[in-house]
Design a protein around this motif. Structure first.
Motif, PDB file in Angstrom:
ATOM      1  N   THR A   1     -43.227 -32.557  41.885  1.00  0.00           N
ATOM      2  CA  THR A   1     -42.789 -33.264  43.087  1.00  0.00           C
ATOM      3  C   THR A   1     -43.659 -32.923  44.284  1.00  0.00           C
ATOM      4  O   THR A   1     -44.054 -33.812  45.044  1.00  0.00           O
ATOM      5  CB  THR A   1     -41.315 -32.930  43.391  1.00  0.00           C
TER       6      THR A   1
ATOM      7  N   MET B   1     -47.046 -34.564  43.872  1.00  0.00           N
ATOM      8  CA  MET B   1     -46.964 -36.010  44.096  1.00  0.00           C
ATOM      9  C   MET B   1     -46.823 -36.327  45.579  1.00  0.00           C
ATOM     10  O   MET B   1     -47.418 -37.280  46.078  1.00  0.00           O
ATOM     11  CB  MET B   1     -45.806 -36.626  43.305  1.00  0.00           C
ATOM     12  N   ALA B   2     -46.057 -35.532  46.302  1.00  0.00           N
ATOM     13  CA  ALA B   2     -45.913 -35.754  47.739  1.00  0.00           C
ATOM     14  C   ALA B   2     -47.257 -35.563  48.440  1.00  0.00           C
ATOM     15  O   ALA B   2     -47.633 -36.356  49.319  1.00  0.00           O
ATOM     16  CB  ALA B   2     -44.872 -34.801  48.327  1.00  0.00           C
TER      17      ALA B   2
ATOM     18  N   GLU C   1     -49.488 -38.504  47.503  1.00  0.00           N
ATOM     19  CA  GLU C   1     -49.057 -39.713  48.212  1.00  0.00           C
ATOM     20  C   GLU C   1     -49.508 -39.683  49.663  1.00  0.00           C
ATOM     21  O   GLU C   1     -49.938 -40.693  50.214  1.00  0.00           O
ATOM     22  CB  GLU C   1     -47.544 -39.880  48.122  1.00  0.00           C
ATOM     23  N   GLY C   2     -49.411 -38.518  50.300  1.00  0.00           N
ATOM     24  CA  GLY C   2     -49.862 -38.395  51.683  1.00  0.00           C
ATOM     25  C   GLY C   2     -51.351 -38.635  51.811  1.00  0.00           C
ATOM     26  O   GLY C   2     -51.816 -39.369  52.702  1.00  0.00           O
TER      27      GLY C   2
ATOM     28  N   SER D   1     -53.253 -40.253  49.623  1.00  0.00           N
ATOM     29  CA  SER D   1     -53.581 -41.638  49.268  1.00  0.00           C
ATOM     30  C   SER D   1     -53.157 -42.617  50.354  1.00  0.00           C
ATOM     31  O   SER D   1     -53.787 -43.664  50.530  1.00  0.00           O
ATOM     32  CB  SER D   1     -52.963 -42.018  47.922  1.00  0.00           C
ATOM     33  N   SER D   2     -52.118 -42.284  51.134  1.00  0.00           N
ATOM     34  CA  SER D   2     -51.733 -43.176  52.232  1.00  0.00           C
ATOM     35  C   SER D   2     -52.799 -43.177  53.320  1.00  0.00           C
ATOM     36  O   SER D   2     -53.085 -44.210  53.920  1.00  0.00           O
ATOM     37  CB  SER D   2     -50.366 -42.798  52.798  1.00  0.00           C
TER      38      SER D   2
ATOM     39  N   THR E   1     -55.728 -45.295  51.967  1.00  0.00           N
ATOM     40  CA  THR E   1     -55.548 -46.750  51.963  1.00  0.00           C
ATOM     41  C   THR E   1     -55.215 -47.327  53.334  1.00  0.00           C
ATOM     42  O   THR E   1     -55.148 -48.545  53.469  1.00  0.00           O
ATOM     43  CB  THR E   1     -54.432 -47.135  50.977  1.00  0.00           C
TER      44      THR E   1
ATOM     45  N   VAL F   1     -54.864 -42.751  41.491  1.00  0.00           N
ATOM     46  CA  VAL F   1     -53.688 -42.281  42.215  1.00  0.00           C
ATOM     47  C   VAL F   1     -52.454 -43.066  41.781  1.00  0.00           C
ATOM     48  O   VAL F   1     -51.394 -42.500  41.498  1.00  0.00           O
ATOM     49  CB  VAL F   1     -53.892 -42.384  43.742  1.00  0.00           C
ATOM     50  N   GLU F   2     -52.599 -44.380  41.705  1.00  0.00           N
ATOM     51  CA  GLU F   2     -51.470 -45.214  41.288  1.00  0.00           C
ATOM     52  C   GLU F   2     -51.048 -44.880  39.859  1.00  0.00           C
ATOM     53  O   GLU F   2     -49.857 -44.816  39.554  1.00  0.00           O
ATOM     54  CB  GLU F   2     -51.843 -46.698  41.414  1.00  0.00           C
TER      55      GLU F   2
ATOM     56  N   LYS G   1     -49.062 -41.664  39.896  1.00  0.00           N
ATOM     57  CA  LYS G   1     -47.707 -41.885  40.412  1.00  0.00           C
ATOM     58  C   LYS G   1     -46.800 -42.406  39.311  1.00  0.00           C
ATOM     59  O   LYS G   1     -45.671 -41.946  39.144  1.00  0.00           O
ATOM     60  CB  LYS G   1     -47.723 -42.880  41.569  1.00  0.00           C
TER      61      LYS G   1
ATOM     62  N   ASP H   1     -43.592 -40.418  37.805  1.00  0.00           N
ATOM     63  CA  ASP H   1     -42.270 -41.034  37.835  1.00  0.00           C
ATOM     64  C   ASP H   1     -41.650 -41.012  36.450  1.00  0.00           C
ATOM     65  O   ASP H   1     -40.467 -40.729  36.286  1.00  0.00           O
ATOM     66  CB  ASP H   1     -42.340 -42.467  38.355  1.00  0.00           C
TER      67      ASP H   1
END
Length: 155
Positions: free
Chosen positions: A79, A82-83, A86-87, A89-90, A93, A141-142, A145, A149
């Motif tokens: 977790t 992944m967080a 995600e940060g 990758s945000s 993008t 990255v996708e 994810k 999940d």
């Protein structure tokens, strides 16, 4: 042997929980579960803790607790990773982010997925590899994810 012999007493459960919580200190776990033992000598406390740990039902309970703890720790690590991803990758993008921030995010993602090999920007100072593989890194990255999940949903 009756049914009661198959179950742990509350003091035994408390001993096991404290033993796992404190990293395996049997004497401290004994004192937490059996406060009346405080007046005993240190040697007798150590012997009593050792005797408790050798009981098969306590060993089985401790083993189960340790497995659950390991599983929870693995979930927490996944977790957290992944967080973080995600940060990053945000930023990667985000069209409104500074170009330098996006490149740094791309570099971090590329390093995480070991995409650079000999072309590691830290080794040769080049960011052209990052710029050329922008979309490939995002796809990785996708994919991660989705895998994470699935791992979290199945556990």
């Amino acid at each position: 042997m009756g049914i009661k012999d198959d179950y742990l007493t509350q003091q035994e459960i408390d001993f096991c929980l404290e033993y796992v919580k404190n990293g395996g200190n049997g004497v401290a776990a004994l004192l937490k579960a059996y406060p009346e033992r405080r007046k005993n000598t240190t040697a007798s406390k150590a012997v009593a803790a050792s005797v408790l740990k050798k009981r098969p039902k306590i060993q089985a309970y401790l083993s189960g607790l340790k497995q659950n703890l390991a599983t929870e720790a693995e979930k927490a690590v996944i977790t957290d990773k992944m967080a973080l991803l995600e940060g990053i990758s945000s930023i990667f993008t985000d069209k409104d982010a500074k170009h330098s921030d996006r490149l740094r995010a791309a570099e971090l993602l590329g390093r995480y997925y070991n995409l650079f090999g000999e072309n590691d920007p830290k080794k040769n100072g080049s960011t052209t590899y990052i710029q050329q593989n922008f979309q490939v890194e995002f796809a990785k990255v996708e994919e991660t994810k989705l895998l994470a999940d699935n791992i979290i949903d199945t556990t």
